[in-house]
Design an enzyme around this catalytic site. Sequence first.
Site, PDB file in Angstrom:
ATOM      1  N   ASP A 187       0.711  -0.887  -0.274  1.00  0.00           N
ATOM      2  CA  ASP A 187       0.196   0.035   0.298  1.00  0.00           C
ATOM      3  C   ASP A 187       0.641   1.464   0.014  1.00  0.00           C
ATOM      4  OD1 ASP A 187      -2.767   1.583   0.277  1.00  0.00           O
ATOM      5  OD2 ASP A 187      -1.347   1.614   2.321  1.00  0.00           O
ATOM      6  N   GLU A 213       1.605  -0.235  -4.575  1.00  0.00           N
ATOM      7  CA  GLU A 213       0.405   0.793  -5.722  1.00  0.00           C
ATOM      8  C   GLU A 213       1.678   2.589  -6.033  1.00  0.00           C
ATOM      9  OE1 GLU A 213      -2.997   3.255  -4.007  1.00  0.00           O
ATOM     10  OE2 GLU A 213      -1.337   2.673  -2.313  1.00  0.00           O
TER      11      GLU A 213
HETATM   12  C1  ARE Z   1      -8.904   9.205   6.863  1.00  0.00           C
HETATM   13  C2  ARE Z   1     -10.030  10.125   6.618  1.00  0.00           C
HETATM   14  C3  ARE Z   1      -9.068  11.103   6.085  1.00  0.00           C
HETATM   15  C4  ARE Z   1      -8.405  10.905   7.751  1.00  0.00           C
HETATM   16  C5  ARE Z   1      -7.317   9.615   7.909  1.00  0.00           C
HETATM   17  C6  ARE Z   1      -6.325   9.884   8.899  1.00  0.00           C
HETATM   18  O1  ARE Z   1     -10.553   9.708   4.799  1.00  0.00           O
HETATM   19  O2  ARE Z   1      -9.971  11.949   6.144  1.00  0.00           O
HETATM   20  O3  ARE Z   1      -7.142  12.202   7.979  1.00  0.00           O
HETATM   21  O4  ARE Z   1      -8.393   8.845   7.576  1.00  0.00           O
HETATM   22  O5  ARE Z   1      -7.155   9.366  10.217  1.00  0.00           O
HETATM   23  C7  ARE Z   1      -7.817   5.197   2.938  1.00  0.00           C
HETATM   24  C8  ARE Z   1      -8.929   5.999   2.650  1.00  0.00           C
HETATM   25  C9  ARE Z   1      -8.873   7.254   3.606  1.00  0.00           C
HETATM   26  C10 ARE Z   1      -7.882   6.989   5.075  1.00  0.00           C
HETATM   27  C11 ARE Z   1      -6.730   6.594   4.673  1.00  0.00           C
HETATM   28  C12 ARE Z   1      -7.007   5.726   6.049  1.00  0.00           C
HETATM   29  O6  ARE Z   1      -9.077   5.877   1.088  1.00  0.00           O
HETATM   30  O7  ARE Z   1     -10.110   8.579   3.053  1.00  0.00           O
HETATM   31  O8  ARE Z   1      -7.861   8.220   5.214  1.00  0.00           O
HETATM   32  O9  ARE Z   1      -7.551   4.720   4.279  1.00  0.00           O
HETATM   33  O10 ARE Z   1      -7.798   5.115   6.973  1.00  0.00           O
HETATM   34  C13 ARE Z   1      -3.136   8.372  -2.964  1.00  0.00           C
HETATM   35  C14 ARE Z   1      -2.483   7.208  -2.063  1.00  0.00           C
HETATM   36  C15 ARE Z   1      -2.234   6.666  -2.603  1.00  0.00           C
HETATM   37  C16 ARE Z   1      -3.818   6.518  -1.581  1.00  0.00           C
HETATM   38  C17 ARE Z   1      -4.442   7.170  -2.055  1.00  0.00           C
HETATM   39  C18 ARE Z   1      -5.974   7.128  -1.021  1.00  0.00           C
HETATM   40  O11 ARE Z   1      -1.102   8.201  -3.263  1.00  0.00           O
HETATM   41  O12 ARE Z   1      -1.487   5.639  -2.019  1.00  0.00           O
HETATM   42  O13 ARE Z   1      -4.394   8.457  -2.054  1.00  0.00           O
HETATM   43  N1  ARE Z   1      -4.198   4.756  -1.595  1.00  0.00           N
HETATM   44  C19 ARE Z   1      -4.467   3.748  -0.948  1.00  0.00           C
HETATM   45  C20 ARE Z   1      -5.310   3.026  -0.138  1.00  0.00           C
HETATM   46  C21 ARE Z   1      -6.300   3.495   0.659  1.00  0.00           C
HETATM   47  C22 ARE Z   1      -6.305   4.291   1.609  1.00  0.00           C
HETATM   48  C23 ARE Z   1      -4.671   4.284   1.656  1.00  0.00           C
HETATM   49  C24 ARE Z   1      -3.818   4.852   0.619  1.00  0.00           C
HETATM   50  C25 ARE Z   1      -3.543   4.614   3.324  1.00  0.00           C
HETATM   51  O14 ARE Z   1      -5.975   2.157  -1.209  1.00  0.00           O
HETATM   52  O15 ARE Z   1      -7.620   2.699   0.267  1.00  0.00           O
HETATM   53  O16 ARE Z   1      -6.455   5.068   2.370  1.00  0.00           O
HETATM   54  O17 ARE Z   1      -3.439   4.224   3.921  1.00  0.00           O
HETATM   55  C26 ARE Z   1      -3.451  11.425  -7.039  1.00  0.00           C
HETATM   56  C27 ARE Z   1      -1.849  11.552  -7.245  1.00  0.00           C
HETATM   57  C28 ARE Z   1      -1.788  10.052  -6.101  1.00  0.00           C
HETATM   58  C29 ARE Z   1      -3.210   9.878  -4.882  1.00  0.00           C
HETATM   59  C30 ARE Z   1      -4.533  10.306  -5.415  1.00  0.00           C
HETATM   60  C31 ARE Z   1      -5.411  11.074  -4.243  1.00  0.00           C
HETATM   61  O18 ARE Z   1      -4.405  11.067  -7.951  1.00  0.00           O
HETATM   62  O19 ARE Z   1      -1.740  11.159  -7.749  1.00  0.00           O
HETATM   63  O20 ARE Z   1      -1.038   8.991  -5.350  1.00  0.00           O
HETATM   64  O21 ARE Z   1      -3.435   8.476  -4.378  1.00  0.00           O
HETATM   65  O22 ARE Z   1      -3.948  11.593  -5.662  1.00  0.00           O
HETATM   66  O23 ARE Z   1      -4.918  11.705  -3.531  1.00  0.00           O
END
Ligand code: ARE
Length: 453
Positions: A187, A213
């Site tokens: 992740d 990812e």
């Molecule tokens: C939650 C709350 C937040 C709070 C946080 C901490 O929503 O408001 O601040 O908790 O309390 C998932 C959810 C999030 C969640 C998080 C932790 O989606 O909502 O936050 O879990 O519980 C980027 C990253 C990429 C990431 C995406 C979502 O680069 O790695 O954002 N994806 C992975 C997973 C997600 C997960 C996380 C990472 C965290 O698949 O499910 O989040 O472990 C452009 C950029 C991308 C960027 C994208 C979105 O496209 O190129 O790189 O992706 O914008 O910002």
Amino acid sequence: AAVAAPTGGKKVIANLFEWNWPSVAAECTGTLGPKGYGYVQVSPPQEHVRGNQWWVAYQPVSYRIESRKGTREQFRSMVSTCQAAGVKVIVDAVVNHMSGQTNGGTGWAGSSYQHHVYPGIYQAQDFHYCGRNGTNDIVNYLDRYEVQNCELVNLADLKTGSEYVRSRLAAYLNDLLSLGVDGFRLDASKHMPAADIADILRRLNRPAYVVQEVIHGAGEPIRPEEYTGNGDVHEFRYGKDLARVFRSERLAYLRNFGEGWGHLPSSVASVFVDNHDTQRDDGGVLTYRDRGIYALANAFMLAWPYGSPTVMSSYTITNRDAGPPSDGGNRTLNTTCYSGWECEHRWPVIANMVGFRNATEGAGVSNWYDNGYQHIAFSRTGRGFITINDEDFPITGRSYQTGLPAGRYCDVIHGTFTNGTCTGPIITVDANGWFAATVPAHDAIALHQNARL
Ligand code: ARE
Ligand code: CA
């Protein structure tokens, strides 16, 4: 030591997002093994913050294998049951960060924590404090330093450059290997330098399949290509581009889909129509909500020889944050397909096309045909053939060159082939490789060598 791609004849991954361990085990035996899926990907298994949102799983507070999805013993038993059914297990591993709640608390399994303190595991000095944007949060994805040293949505960002953190993360992954798992989805890989990941992977006790990812972002300095030395990388452009083709362009454009579109090299690309983030946050991609068109897009993905495909399996999304069906204590309930859970991996078109993928592994594309618009056809040389008609009208009075040996084949789009019989239409291929049939609007016909009567 990582290996770059799923190995063996069966490479299709089913992502049973947020399923609990007993349900994953039952699905391996009942569906995934019999249908030919090679892998199951499961959601993060470590202890996480409490709450009923799905994303609590992405906020680790310890590496105990104890979560709303089940206990360590249930996890271990699931892994061995799946493997006995011929299905390998890939774990979603959260290694870039710990929890993001500003106030501390008690985790799912009882561990107490603060935002940057996880007693016995990590202390304040094990985290990055980038000192930017007032909150330490990532704001600017055009700044490499910020993306890798600031916090992704407030999640405490581990110093993956430090010896202690690397050894602790490797210990977590090695614990999962000791429970029998076969690979990892890493992740938030974009948020760790590729060299940090490489160092952690060198510490693994045995080879594992690795998929990282790293979301391609236009103009961003951190590129998916930087990570291919560590293993596979998710190709996010694939699902976006495929959705655009199906929604507003022409299927005829798919004749060089993949590398020809600037996507990653096929051998390291992990592809999907949608994943758990894009089905919520990216309005453009195709999802289970698109029903038949979604099935056709998955059929194309499984028929087309590019990358390692993952079939998404979702629970019904009521709002962005809502977790899966669970009891009053947020324990995830056993899965009930088609009631609260979409189970796309069981849809007959998708499940039968997994058999097509397996039957055609390694064969090239030949006999490409398109009508310039929404009707395409191609062979997987000598082993399979598919035609997809996404026009609003049926295609009648046409014959298709399959290149297949003469015989009677099950149309696996409309029928299931078991024990030498077909529950749907049978297509007769003549001595020259041709057959004639009508393809209804928004429909397809697919034949392969392992579904021949
Ligand atoms: C939650 C709350 C937040 C709070 C946080 C901490 O929503 O408001 O601040 O908790 O309390 C998932 C959810 C999030 C969640 C998080 C932790 O989606 O909502 O936050 O879990 O519980 C980027 C990253 C990429 C990431 C995406 C979502 O680069 O790695 O954002 N994806 C992975 C997973 C997600 C997960 C996380 C990472 C965290 O698949 O499910 O989040 O472990 C452009 C950029 C991308 C960027 C994208 C979105 O496209 O190129 O790189 O992706 O914008 O910002
Ligand atoms: Ca980081």
